[in-house]
Motif scaffolding. Structure first.
Motif, PDB file in Angstrom:
ATOM      1  N   VAL A 241     105.021   1.215  44.529  1.00 17.75           N
ATOM      2  CA  VAL A 241     105.790   1.123  43.242  1.00 17.75           C
ATOM      3  C   VAL A 241     107.058   0.309  43.858  1.00 17.75           C
ATOM      4  O   VAL A 241     107.629  -0.714  42.831  1.00 17.75           O
ATOM      5  CB  VAL A 241     106.342   2.456  42.986  1.00 17.75           C
ATOM      6  CG1 VAL A 241     107.194   2.462  41.589  1.00 17.75           C
ATOM      7  CG2 VAL A 241     105.145   3.338  42.662  1.00 17.75           C
ATOM      8  N   MET A 242     107.508   0.329  44.847  1.00 21.47           N
ATOM      9  CA  MET A 242     108.937  -0.373  45.154  1.00 21.47           C
ATOM     10  C   MET A 242     108.513  -2.153  45.197  1.00 21.47           C
ATOM     11  O   MET A 242     109.376  -2.834  44.976  1.00 21.47           O
ATOM     12  CB  MET A 242     109.302   0.195  46.570  1.00 21.47           C
ATOM     13  CG  MET A 242     110.126   1.398  46.554  1.00 21.47           C
ATOM     14  SD  MET A 242     111.496   1.288  45.624  1.00 21.47           S
ATOM     15  CE  MET A 242     112.610   0.385  46.676  1.00 21.47           C
ATOM     16  N   TYR A 243     107.227  -2.340  45.751  1.00 19.64           N
ATOM     17  CA  TYR A 243     106.990  -3.550  45.736  1.00 19.64           C
ATOM     18  C   TYR A 243     106.991  -4.128  44.316  1.00 19.64           C
ATOM     19  O   TYR A 243     107.426  -5.350  44.166  1.00 19.64           O
ATOM     20  CB  TYR A 243     105.553  -3.950  46.314  1.00 19.64           C
ATOM     21  CG  TYR A 243     104.868  -5.312  46.224  1.00 19.64           C
ATOM     22  CD1 TYR A 243     105.413  -5.985  47.198  1.00 19.64           C
ATOM     23  CD2 TYR A 243     104.020  -5.788  45.123  1.00 19.64           C
ATOM     24  CE1 TYR A 243     104.845  -7.367  47.419  1.00 19.64           C
ATOM     25  CE2 TYR A 243     103.711  -6.942  45.377  1.00 19.64           C
ATOM     26  CZ  TYR A 243     104.037  -7.844  46.334  1.00 19.64           C
ATOM     27  OH  TYR A 243     103.539  -9.297  46.475  1.00 19.64           O
ATOM     28  N   LEU A 244     106.486  -3.639  43.196  1.00 22.25           N
ATOM     29  CA  LEU A 244     106.469  -4.194  41.948  1.00 22.25           C
ATOM     30  C   LEU A 244     108.010  -4.109  41.320  1.00 22.25           C
ATOM     31  O   LEU A 244     108.110  -4.960  40.707  1.00 22.25           O
ATOM     32  CB  LEU A 244     105.665  -3.022  41.131  1.00 22.25           C
ATOM     33  CG  LEU A 244     105.519  -3.323  39.431  1.00 22.25           C
ATOM     34  CD1 LEU A 244     104.554  -4.708  39.337  1.00 22.25           C
ATOM     35  CD2 LEU A 244     104.951  -2.341  38.731  1.00 22.25           C
ATOM     36  N   ALA A 245     108.650  -3.139  41.797  1.00 19.30           N
ATOM     37  CA  ALA A 245     110.128  -3.213  41.305  1.00 19.30           C
ATOM     38  C   ALA A 245     110.832  -4.370  41.808  1.00 19.30           C
ATOM     39  O   ALA A 245     111.783  -4.804  41.182  1.00 19.30           O
ATOM     40  CB  ALA A 245     110.969  -1.759  41.518  1.00 19.30           C
ATOM     41  N   LYS A 246     110.688  -4.619  43.079  1.00 15.05           N
ATOM     42  CA  LYS A 246     111.165  -5.803  43.799  1.00 15.05           C
ATOM     43  C   LYS A 246     110.857  -7.164  43.202  1.00 15.05           C
ATOM     44  O   LYS A 246     111.577  -8.026  43.162  1.00 15.05           O
ATOM     45  CB  LYS A 246     111.138  -5.723  45.368  1.00 15.05           C
ATOM     46  CG  LYS A 246     112.017  -4.586  45.678  1.00 15.05           C
ATOM     47  CD  LYS A 246     111.898  -4.420  47.360  1.00 15.05           C
ATOM     48  CE  LYS A 246     112.659  -3.421  48.048  1.00 15.05           C
ATOM     49  NZ  LYS A 246     112.391  -3.024  49.352  1.00 15.05           N
TER      50      LYS A 246
END
Length: 568
Positions: A241-246
Motif C-alpha cells: 500500500v505504501m509503495y502505491l501511495a509513494k
C-alpha cells in the motif's frame, strides 16, 4: 353521423380500442400480444421497433426472439413464453433482468419483463408480453453514483462497493486497504490558475488514478472536491500500500503543466487497512482520520491509521456523546508541566494541559478526546473552560503570594477562526483581574499555516491585549521565512522529534543549533520540548536555548502538586 341501434355499440368499441392503441403507442415500454401460433395480434410502436416488425404486422410471426439474462443465466424468450403456457392466467414476473439488444451500441437492455398466457375455456389463449425499459432509470442512477466532473464512481458508490468487498474478505487470506488522497492547497491553486484549469487538473489526476487502479487491480473513487479514494481489496501487507501511495506522490511532483509552467503538486494521504486499523464498519472513518492527521503534519505526508490499545479500551461513540456534559460537569482537570529557564534551571512557567477524569473509564488520554472535541466543535467550549480555570489558579497564586508564573494555553485553529475569540479572552482577563503578561497562547505551526491571514489577524489582536504568543511544534511544518518574520510570536517551541536523537545524530544537532540561531535572529526566545535526561539538557544549554520542558524536569502535575514544586 348517426348510428343505428345495432351499429352504435360496435363503432364505440372500435373507437375505444383505437384510442387505447394510440395510448400504448405513446408508451416508452414494449407491449406485444401473440396468438396461439405465435403470430402477432398487436404490437405497439416500441415493440415493433424492438422486434423489427413491419407496419402491417398482424398475423406475422416474430422472427427475432432475443435471449434474456435472469440471475446470470441466459434463456431464450421462447422458453419463457412456453413456461408461461404451463401456468395459464398467471403473470410471470422477471424484475431487473437483461434482454439482448439488436443495436451494436448497446449489448443488452435492462428491463422488467412480464409474460402472461391468457386463460380461456379451451386452454391458453393469446400471450401478453410487456417489457418495461429501465435504461433511463439506470442511466439516472448511474449519474447519481458518479462524480459530475470526473465521472469516477463517487462516495455513494464506494460505500456500496465496500459492502461487497467486505463480504468477500473471508474468501482469501489477504488484507483490504483504503487510501484517501487529498491534493494539498487546492484552494490556493484554484485561486492562482482559475476554476477551469483547476478542474482540468482534477480530470487529469482522475485519468491517472483510473489507469493506476487498472494496473494494480484496485478501484478508484472521486469522493468529493479534490479528495479521491483508492480501494485495494486484496493486498499482502502495508508495504504494498505504501509503495502505491509513494508512487502517486512521485507522479504529482511533475504532474501538470500549464503553458511553460510545471506544477509541483503534493498530496496528503491517509491509509486504513483491514484488519490492522480496526473493523470493516469504521474503516472509511479511520481512513479519513488518517488523512486529517497527515494534513496536520504539513504538505505531502502519508499517515497510516493503526489500531491502538486505547482505541479498543474506549467506546468512541459513547465518549462523543458524553463530552459536552463532561465540560458542564467539570470532569476536565488542568494539569501543569513546568518550563524551566536554561541558565539556572528555575521554574519560570508552565504549560496547561487538559485531562478528562471520566466516571467510568477514569483518566482518558488527550489523544482520544481532543480529536472528538475538534470534530464536534466543543473544542471552543473547552478552550474557554481551560482559560477560566487557569485564570482562577493564577488569582489564587497571587493571593497566596506565589511568585508570578507565566502559563501557556494551547489553542486550535477552530478557536481562532471563531468570532468573538479575542473578545472572550479580554473579558475573562478583566473579570479575573489577572495581568495579561502571565498568559501565553500556543498554536502549532501546522495549524497556523492552514489559514495564515486569519491566524495572523487574530494573533495580532491577542498580542495587543498584552498576552504572549508561542509557535508550537516548530520545525514539523513548512513555515516560510517570510511568514515567520511577520508571525507575531514571542516564543518558538522546538518539537521533541528534533531532540529525541540529539545525543547521537549530528544532523539533528545541526538542525537544533540552526533553529535556535534563527529564532534569536528574529528576536524570539526558544523553548525546547522533550528533554528526557541531563545529557540532553546540558547539550541544549550549550547551544544557547532559553527555556526547556520535558520529563527530566517533571511530568504534567495537578495544580496542588505543581504549586508545591514552585513553593520549594
Amino acid at each position: 353521423m348517426f348510428f343505428s341501434k345495432k351499429e352504435k355499440p360496435q363503432k364505440k368499441a372500435d373507437i375505444d380500442i383505437e384510442l387505447l392503441q394510440k395510448a400504448f403507442d405513446l408508451s416508452s415500454d414494449a407491449l406485444l400480444v401473440l396468438g396461439e401460433e405465435r403470430e402477432v395480434l398487436y404490437a405497439n410502436t416500441k415493440a415493433r421497433e424492438y422486434f423489427s416488425l413491419p407496419d402491417r404486422y398482424k398475423g406475422k410471426r416474430v422472427e427475432y426472439m432475443p435471449k434474456v439474462e435472469i440471475k446470470k443465466v441466459w434463456k431464450k424468450l421462447d422458453e419463457l413464453i412456453a413456461q408461461a403456457h404451463t401456468t395459464c392466467g398467471q403473470i410471470q414476473t422477471f424484475r431487473d433482468v437483461k434482454i439482448e439488444s439488436k443495436k451494436r451500441t448497446q449489448e443488452h437492455i435492462p428491463v422488467d419483463l412480464y409474460i402472461e398466457a391468457r386463460s380461456q375455456e379451451e386452454g391458453c389463449g393469446p400471450t401478453l408480453l410487456f417489457m418495461q425499459d429501465l435504461s433511463a432509470q439506470k442511466a439516472s442512477l448511474e449519474i447519481a453514483y458518479r462524480h459530475k466532473l470526473t465521472h469516477l464512481p463517487n462516495q455513494m458508490q464506494a460505500q456500496e462497493d465496500l459492502n461487497r468487498f467486505f463480504a468477500q474478505i473471508h474468501l482469501h487470506n489477504k488484507k483490504l486497504a483504503l487510501l484517501f488522497i487529498d491534493i494539498d492547497n487546492f484552494s490556493e491553486i484554484r485561486s492562482l490558475v482559475g476554476i477551469e484549469q483547476s478542474e482540468q487538473i482534477l480530470i487529469h489526476f482522475a485519468r491517472y488514478l483510473k489507469h493506476l487502479a487498472k494496473e494494480t487491480k484496485s478501484h478508484v473513487y472521486h469522493t468529493f472536491s479534490n479528495n479521491f479514494m483508492i480501494c485495494m481489496p486484496k493486498v499482502e501487507g502495508l508495504d504494498e500500500v505504501m509503495y502505491l501511495a509513494k508512487q502517486i506522490q512521485r507522479e504529482l511532483r511533475s504532474f501538470y503543466k500549464l503553458n511553460s509552467i510545471h506544477f509541483h503538486l503534493t498530496a496528503s494521504i491517509g491509509i486504513s487497512l483491514y484488519p490492522d486499523s480496526g473493523s470493516t464498519l469504521t474503516l472509511m472513518d479511520k481512513g479519513f482520520k488518517a488523512l486529517s492527521i497527515a494534513q496536520k503534519h504539513g504538505l505531502g505526508h502519508i499517515h497510516v491509521y493503526q489500531k491502538s490499545e486505547l482505541e479498543e479500551k474506549y467506546d468512541e461513540l459513547t465518549l462523543f456523546n458524553e463530552v459536552h456534559h463532561a465540560i458542564e460537569n467539570h470532569e476536565f482537570e488542568v494539569y501543569y508541566q513546568p518550563i524551566v529557564r536554561a541558565k539556572d534551571v528555575e521554574v519560570i512557567g508552565a504549560e496547561a494541559l487538559i485531562r478528562w477524569k471520566h466516571k467510568t473509564y477514569g483518566y482518558i488520554p488527550p489523544d482520544i478526546f481532543i480529536p472528538m472535541l475538534e470534530k464536534s466543535g466543543f473544542i471552543i467550549d473547552l478552550g474557554r473552560y481551560v482559560l477560566a480555570e487557569v485564570l482562577k489558579q493564577q488569582k489564587r497564586w497571587e493571593l497566596f503570594k506565589f511568585k508570578p508564573i507565566e502559563v501557556s494555553i494551547n489553542m486550535s485553529l477552530l478557536e481562532i477562526e471563531t468570532d468573538g475569540f479575542v473578545e472572550n479572552v479580554a473579558q475573562q482577563l478583566a473579570e479575573h483581574q489577572v495581568a495579561p503578561e502571565l498568559i501565553k497562547f500556543e498554536i502549532t505551526e501546522g495549524e497556523a499555516m492552514q489559514n495564515e491571514s486569519k491566524a495572523n489577524t487574530q494573533l495580532q489582536e491577542l498580542k495587543k491585549l498584552g498576552v504572549s504568543i508561542a509557535l508550537d511544534d516548530f520545525g514539523t511544518g513548512y513555515t516560510s521565512f517570510a511568514y515567520l518574520k511577520k508571525f507575531p510570536a514571542n516564543i518558538l517551541k522546538i518539537d521533541k522529534t528534533f531532540v529525541d536523537h540529539i545525543l547521537e545524530k549530528k544532523e539533528d544537532q545541526r538542525i537544533i543549533r540552526a533553529m535556535i540561531e534563527l529564532g534569536h535572529n528574529l528576536g524570539m526566545k526558544i523553548v525546547v520540548e522533550g528533554v528526557e535526561n541531563i545529557e540532553m539538557a546540558d547539550r541544549l544549554i550549550a547551544y544557547g536555548c532559553d527555556y526547556m520542558q520535558g520529563y527530566y524536569f517533571s511530568r504534567p502535575l495537578p495544580a496542588y502538586e505543581f504549586q508545591e514544586m514552585i513553593r520549594r
